[in-house]
Design a protein around this motif. Structure first.
Motif, PDB file in Angstrom:
ATOM      1  N   UNK A 149      -1.344   1.969 -15.814  1.00  0.00           N
ATOM      2  CA  UNK A 149      -0.563   1.618 -14.626  1.00  0.00           C
ATOM      3  C   UNK A 149       0.851   1.350 -15.113  1.00  0.00           C
ATOM      4  N   UNK A 150       1.760   2.288 -14.873  1.00  0.00           N
ATOM      5  CA  UNK A 150       3.050   2.283 -15.554  1.00  0.00           C
ATOM      6  C   UNK A 150       4.219   2.161 -14.571  1.00  0.00           C
ATOM      7  N   UNK A 151       5.375   1.830 -15.145  1.00  0.00           N
ATOM      8  CA  UNK A 151       6.613   1.781 -14.362  1.00  0.00           C
ATOM      9  C   UNK A 151       7.284   3.145 -14.398  1.00  0.00           C
ATOM     10  N   UNK A 152       8.009   3.456 -13.343  1.00  0.00           N
ATOM     11  CA  UNK A 152       8.769   4.705 -13.315  1.00  0.00           C
ATOM     12  C   UNK A 152      10.001   4.575 -14.222  1.00  0.00           C
ATOM     13  N   UNK A 153      10.619   5.674 -14.600  1.00  0.00           N
ATOM     14  CA  UNK A 153      11.790   5.607 -15.480  1.00  0.00           C
ATOM     15  C   UNK A 153      12.877   4.685 -14.915  1.00  0.00           C
ATOM     16  N   UNK A 155       5.329 -12.059 -16.811  1.00  0.00           N
ATOM     17  CA  UNK A 155       5.367 -11.206 -17.991  1.00  0.00           C
ATOM     18  C   UNK A 155       6.018  -9.882 -17.627  1.00  0.00           C
ATOM     19  N   UNK A 156       6.580  -9.223 -18.615  1.00  0.00           N
ATOM     20  CA  UNK A 156       7.292  -7.967 -18.383  1.00  0.00           C
ATOM     21  C   UNK A 156       6.798  -6.926 -19.380  1.00  0.00           C
ATOM     22  N   UNK A 157       6.680  -5.686 -18.930  1.00  0.00           N
ATOM     23  CA  UNK A 157       6.275  -4.622 -19.841  1.00  0.00           C
ATOM     24  C   UNK A 157       6.481  -3.260 -19.215  1.00  0.00           C
ATOM     25  N   UNK A 158       6.249  -2.248 -20.024  1.00  0.00           N
ATOM     26  CA  UNK A 158       6.349  -0.880 -19.519  1.00  0.00           C
ATOM     27  C   UNK A 158       5.132  -0.514 -18.697  1.00  0.00           C
ATOM     28  N   UNK A 159       4.024  -1.279 -18.884  1.00  0.00           N
ATOM     29  CA  UNK A 159       2.815  -1.037 -18.098  1.00  0.00           C
ATOM     30  C   UNK A 159       2.205  -2.380 -17.718  1.00  0.00           C
ATOM     31  N   UNK A 160       1.148  -2.297 -16.914  1.00  0.00           N
ATOM     32  CA  UNK A 160       0.532  -3.513 -16.372  1.00  0.00           C
ATOM     33  C   UNK A 160      -0.047  -4.385 -17.479  1.00  0.00           C
ATOM     34  N   UNK A 161      -0.682  -3.787 -18.462  1.00  0.00           N
ATOM     35  CA  UNK A 161      -1.299  -4.577 -19.523  1.00  0.00           C
ATOM     36  C   UNK A 161      -0.239  -5.307 -20.342  1.00  0.00           C
ATOM     37  N   UNK A 162       0.861  -4.645 -20.637  1.00  0.00           N
ATOM     38  CA  UNK A 162       1.923  -5.306 -21.383  1.00  0.00           C
ATOM     39  C   UNK A 162       2.506  -6.480 -20.604  1.00  0.00           C
ATOM     40  N   UNK A 181       0.831  -1.200   0.000  1.00  0.00           N
ATOM     41  CA  UNK A 181       0.000   0.000   0.000  1.00  0.00           C
ATOM     42  C   UNK A 181       0.868   1.253   0.000  1.00  0.00           C
ATOM     43  N   UNK A 182       1.908   1.217   0.799  1.00  0.00           N
ATOM     44  CA  UNK A 182       2.801   2.375   0.909  1.00  0.00           C
ATOM     45  C   UNK A 182       3.559   2.613  -0.398  1.00  0.00           C
ATOM     46  N   UNK A 183       3.946   1.523  -1.084  1.00  0.00           N
ATOM     47  CA  UNK A 183       4.663   1.662  -2.347  1.00  0.00           C
ATOM     48  C   UNK A 183       3.812   2.367  -3.401  1.00  0.00           C
ATOM     49  N   UNK A 184       2.530   1.984  -3.477  1.00  0.00           N
ATOM     50  CA  UNK A 184       1.651   2.590  -4.464  1.00  0.00           C
ATOM     51  C   UNK A 184       2.047   2.221  -5.885  1.00  0.00           C
ATOM     52  N   UNK A 185       1.268   2.750  -6.823  1.00  0.00           N
ATOM     53  CA  UNK A 185       1.519   2.465  -8.235  1.00  0.00           C
ATOM     54  C   UNK A 185       1.445   3.774  -9.021  1.00  0.00           C
ATOM     55  N   UNK A 186       2.323   3.902 -10.001  1.00  0.00           N
ATOM     56  CA  UNK A 186       2.390   5.117 -10.811  1.00  0.00           C
ATOM     57  C   UNK A 186       1.295   5.087 -11.880  1.00  0.00           C
ATOM     58  N   UNK A 187       0.633   6.223 -12.070  1.00  0.00           N
ATOM     59  CA  UNK A 187      -0.486   6.324 -13.015  1.00  0.00           C
ATOM     60  C   UNK A 187      -0.125   7.306 -14.128  1.00  0.00           C
ATOM     61  N   UNK A 188      -0.467   6.942 -15.364  1.00  0.00           N
ATOM     62  CA  UNK A 188      -0.296   7.831 -16.513  1.00  0.00           C
ATOM     63  C   UNK A 188      -1.578   8.649 -16.661  1.00  0.00           C
ATOM     64  N   UNK A 189      -1.650   9.790 -15.966  1.00  0.00           N
ATOM     65  CA  UNK A 189      -2.869  10.601 -15.937  1.00  0.00           C
ATOM     66  C   UNK A 189      -3.270  11.119 -17.316  1.00  0.00           C
ATOM     67  N   UNK A 190      -2.349  11.609 -18.158  1.00  0.00           N
ATOM     68  CA  UNK A 190      -2.748  12.067 -19.490  1.00  0.00           C
ATOM     69  C   UNK A 190      -3.396  10.960 -20.325  1.00  0.00           C
ATOM     70  N   UNK A 191      -2.875   9.747 -20.213  1.00  0.00           N
ATOM     71  CA  UNK A 191      -3.465   8.638 -20.968  1.00  0.00           C
ATOM     72  C   UNK A 191      -4.886   8.374 -20.487  1.00  0.00           C
ATOM     73  N   UNK A 192      -5.093   8.404 -19.171  1.00  0.00           N
ATOM     74  CA  UNK A 192      -6.440   8.195 -18.641  1.00  0.00           C
ATOM     75  C   UNK A 192      -7.390   9.296 -19.086  1.00  0.00           C
ATOM     76  N   UNK A 193      -6.904  10.533 -19.136  1.00  0.00           N
ATOM     77  CA  UNK A 193      -7.743  11.648 -19.589  1.00  0.00           C
ATOM     78  C   UNK A 193      -8.178  11.433 -21.025  1.00  0.00           C
ATOM     79  N   UNK A 194      -7.252  10.970 -21.869  1.00  0.00           N
ATOM     80  CA  UNK A 194      -7.599  10.702 -23.271  1.00  0.00           C
ATOM     81  C   UNK A 194      -8.616   9.574 -23.364  1.00  0.00           C
TER      82      UNK A 194
END
Length: 934
Positions: A699-703, A925-932, A547-560
């Motif tokens: 739901x994305x990975x940080x750089x 599985x590995x990807x830049x985001x959760x779906x990948x 819970x403390x770690x949290x997950x990074x969100x791509x807000x612009x993608x969600x807005x689109x």
């Protein structure tokens, strides 16, 4: 002729008496006689004999009267309560049943069962005989060697020498030293004050033996060092008390090992015994006769006992209000001076266990700020330390009516962060967050009453107020009574200190009393204790970190995506207007009902409680098979839910301090042991629709990192194979077959390589459908075939997998008899409707009885995986973080440099948490985001 050594199988009968008694509900036969302990003992002995065939066996019980330990230490076992009357009434029948089952009984005057077992094991080893001891007693771990193994039938734990090291941190030959240091509260043998398992292991690792520790006592610093030095004169006696004797003279009651030969079951005596005590299933196994329905028998037995908790409504001790003896004194103190704070600080530093609770500004654990701390170390005595109240009774602008928060936290920090200072609380995962918000890592969490209640009776309410009323017969002061309700509700920091103390101190006091009520039940039932101590408590710590770690969100993608969903909803809205012949509010059930059933005259599928035609999803799904408008409404609702719940809401949920979204995992929510996720709910993001999968892309990975997803392959089917023991199913998984193709080949009578894609699809529906208790009607509806054809497929399935059919029937019967089913690890899943309620509720309970052990075991496995993965991450000091757990899937954020390591080790860790009769398989599985990555 085999050269393998013979086996002596010893049962710690005295230990199992209590475990069986406390593990089962208040079972009684038709005459009202208690039978729970009898049932548990018989069940354990029959299973043990099947799992561990042996040439010699014995069930060892304690004799009445005193032993050498009482002479050595008069206070030995002084605090043990007398045997419950209902258990005492079952002792003689238990001995009768054990003998009828063919087990020799060993009772030696003046010698404890542990010492008899130790002496027999030693004799067996000398004669080249292997010994298996069935017990839940940690003291007997000192007997383990290459010839002696401990097994625990309730938890499935097997302890050989490496297993002892893994469990206790020391080898078998150091267990006596270990126990001498930590003491044995059950037998009232003191150890070194404030020395727990971690400290004992640390000292033994550094100094080798108890004698080595005593010789170097002057080198050990701090309070524990002083306590050690003060205990030096006592430790030799403690060692003598906890040492199991291996040289007792047993020649009188046991002339030689031939007296311990397995005598075989006496069928005639067992038939009479099972009839007398109402064990219908076992009686039917022996006689093959048709017997009265188990539900009728249970109802008659319950009626004979008069009004009380239902026989199948969970453990009696957790369900019936109990007239608890209140503390002799209730004293709640408001701590507002340095001297009072110092006094309480010293008190908790001396205490073996302290209850801690926090009052805060918010229910959001990531945002909550500390308002006050409450503490209790003994029933009736508690305090409240206000640190941020702003009410009218807090004097002065500088808050001179309370101690400053930073000052209080600085004084308590060492205790709060000390892993050897044991704490108990109610839902402490929240409090860990609160302290973390102030830079403090709360450690030493030993117990959680919410989780104790959850493990004992997952189907009940686990709130403190409810528990207090049910278990202590105590009406507590509620938050609403203190702060008000609705728009007029005050924040806790506005409450005057006297009222705040009354509420907060009571919480700590009552929680401590609840722990004292519930934990002995967990200790007495080894399976439940395993689930609590080895699964729920450690996974709570892991969940807080996730819970403390949290997950990074791509807000612009969600807005689109939100804009796209809005556009599609407008299009669906126009098409719905055209289908209806007029505009209407697609979000109004009333207007939808008027259109569908008034204007369009569609058939009414069902009605609401008020008598109006229902427009819920089930109705629309049915109507959508024949009419276009209901399908448009379903599509519109699905997009609207995604938009409002995720694409619109997720960007607003980003924590400004971390830049991430932090869900909360409900650990005591689902009766099967599965986790729940809220704010946001990550469990409900659709994975089968394109729109749902696109949300996962946000739901994305940080750089410099990647998302790694790992989940178990066909986990519930594998668990079904393990539990049912079906040879064909076990064989298919052992060979690594495509299980759906293998099932299709069995059902359709064709070679595996000749199975068509349609046949495989049918088999997949059948495989998963039967796990959930799907009927022929349900299968026919799901596959779009005739009911007779569906019944034919099911019959063929059970013909090819008879072990599955046997498991289902035996599980239904077991559930009716004992009111619950269990996971592989011992989690109990209570089924209150299995012998009551109306027909549909009973049928649903029967379906749940079949499925719950698989869902629950899968939940246990993923929790054990989370624990193992987190332990590995911390042990290796990795930058990898667990960021989500969804169903059977773990999601991690992994630095690029650690990617290959994680991809290799993650499946190994997940598959290594348990040894089932089929191989576990975890796929990554590995990807830049959760779906990948999914």
């Amino acid at each position: 002729m085999s050269d393998s050594p013979k086996t002596l199988l010893l049962v710690d009968g005295s230990s199992y008496l209590y475990r069986a008694y406390h593990a089962l509900p208040d079972l009684r036969n038709g005459e009202g006689l208690p039978t729970g302990a009898i049932y548990g003992m018989i069940n354990m002995l029959r299973k043990l004999r099947n799992d561990y065939p042996a040439e010699y066996s014995a069930c060892v019980f304690d004799a009445k009267g005193k032993t050498f330990r009482d002479a050595l230490y008069p206070a030995y076992k002084e605090h043990r309560p007398s045997m419950p009357e209902d258990l005492a009434r079952q002792i003689e029948p238990i001995h009768e049943a054990v003998r009828a089952l063919g087990w020799p009984i060993v009772v030696v005057d003046g010698v404890e069962a542990d010492d008899v077992i130790g002496s027999l094991a030693c004799q067996a080893t000398a004669e080249g005989i292997r010994t298996v001891v069935s017990t839940g007693d940690k003291d007997l771990a000192q007997l383990v060697n290459d010839s002696v193994t401990l097994v625990n039938t309730m938890s499935g734990e097997v302890l050989d020498p490496p297993g002892v090291v893994a469990k206790f941190g020391v080898p078998p030959e150091r267990i006596v030293d270990y126990l001498s240091l930590i003491g044995d509260a059950v037998d009232n043998v003191p150890g070194v004050p404030k020395v727990g398992p971690k400290t004992a292991v640390k000292w033994l690792t550094e100094y080798g033996t108890l004698d080595g520790i005593m010789a170097n006592a002057d080198k050990i610093k701090g309070v524990v060092g002083e306590n050690l030095r003060n205990t030096l004169d006592w430790l030799p006696r403690a060692r003598e008390l906890v040492t199991v004797k291996i040289d007792c003279d047993l020649s009188g009651p046991i002339p030689d090992f031939h007296a311990l030969r397995d005598m075989g079951e006496d069928k005639e005596k067992l038939v009479a015994f099972f009839s007398r005590y109402g064990f219908k299933t076992w009686l039917r196994e022996l006689t093959g006769e048709r017997l009265p329905d188990a539900r009728t028998q249970a109802a008659a037995a319950a009626a004979s006992r008069g009004p009380q908790a239902s026989l199948f409504d969970g453990p009696a001790a957790t369900d019936e209000p109990v007239a608890e003896t209140p503390p002799a004194e209730i004293r709640y103190e408001t701590v507002v001076t340095e001297s009072a704070l110092e006094e309480w600080a010293r008190r908790i530093e001396r205490a073996e266990l302290t209850c801690i609770d926090t009052e805060t500004t918010s229910i959001d654990p990531m945002q909550a700020q500390l308002v006050g701390i409450s503490l209790s170390v003994e029933p009736g005595i508690a305090c409240y330390i206000p640190v941020a109240h702003q009410g009218p009774d807090v004097a002065g602008m500088e808050g001179r009516g309370q101690l400053p928060r930073d000052f209080v936290l600085a004084r308590l920090r060492a205790w709060l962060e000390d892993p050897d200072r044991h704490k108990v609380g109610q839902h402490l995962k929240y409090d860990v967050h609160v302290f973390a918000n102030h830079g403090i890592a709360l450690r030493g969490i030993r117990h959680d009453t919410m989780l104790q209640s959850y493990v004992l009776a997952s189907h009940r309410n686990h709130g403190m107020d409810s528990l207090a009323e049910r278990l202590l017969n105590l009406k507590t002061l509620t938050y609403e009574e203190v702060c008000g309700k609705g728009v007029n509700q005050l924040c806790f920091d506005q409450i005057d200190l006297a009222r705040a103390t009354e509420y907060a101190a009571e919480d700590a006091d009552v929680t401590l009393r609840l722990h004292r009520k519930m934990y002995p039940q967990l200790e007495a039932a080894e399976g439940l204790r395993y689930v609590y101590e080895r699964i729920e408590m450690p996974v709570s710590v892991v969940l807080q970190k996730i819970e403390r770690n949290g997950v990074l969100i791509d807000a612009p993608r969600l807005a689109a995506q939100s804009a796209e969903l809005g556009q599609r909803m407008m299009e669906l809205e126009q098409r719905a207007y055209e289908a209806a012949g007029q505009p209407f509010n697609l979000g109004s059930p009333k207007q939808i009902g008027e259109i569908l059933f008034g204007r369009m005259q569609l058939p009414v599928v069902k009605k609401t409680s008020s008598g109006a035609p229902s427009t819920d999803e089930e109705v629309l799904q049915k109507l959508a098979e024949d009419y276009p408008l209901p399908r448009l409404l379903l599509d519109y609702r699905a997009l609207s839910k995604l938009k409002s719940t995720y694409t619109d809401k997720l960007p607003r949920m980003v924590n400004p301090a971390t830049g991430r979204v932090h869900t909360s995992y409900g650990q005591a929510t689902a009766v099967t042991g599965r986790l729940a996720s809220t704010e946001p709910n990550l469990q409900n993001i659709p994975v089968r629709t394109e729109e749902g999968r696109r949300i996962r892309e946000a739901f994305i990975a940080s750089p410099g990192h990647a998302i790694v997803s790992a989940d178990y392959s066909q986990i519930e089917l594998r668990i079904m194979a393990h539990i049912s023991g079906d040879e064909n199913l076990l064989g298919a998984f052992a060979r690594g077959d495509d299980i759906h193709r293998a099932t299709a080949a069995e059902i359709f009578g064709v070679a595996a390589d000749a199975v068509s894609s349609e046949q495989r699809r049918y088999a997949k529906v059948i495989n998963f459908g039967l796990i959930y208790g799907m009927s022929a009607f349900g299968l026919a509806s799901n596959l779009g075939i005739e009911r007779d054809a569906a019944k034919h497929y099911i019959d063929r399935y059970f013909m090819r997998y008879p072990g599955v059919a046997r498991y289902m029937e035996e599980t239904r019967q077991t559930a009716r008899e004992q009111g619950y089913v269990e996971t592989v690890f011992g989690r109990r899943l209570w089924l209150p409707d299995i012998n009551g309620g109306n027909g549909p509720r009973r049928q649903a309970a029967e379906r749940a009885a079949i499925n719950a052990p698989m869902q629950g075991t899968a939940a246990d496995l993923i929790k054990l995986s989370m624990i193992a993965v987190q332990d590995w991450i911390e042990r290796e000091s990795l930058g990898t973080r667990q960021i989500m757990q969804v169903h059977d899937e773990l999601v991690l954020e992994v630095p690029t440099a650690e990617l290959e390591l994680v991809r290799t080790r993650l499946p190994e860790l997940m598959c290594g948490v348990a040894a089932l009769r089929v191989p576990l398989v975890a796929e990554t599985g590995v990807g830049a985001n959760w779906e990948e990555a999914h």
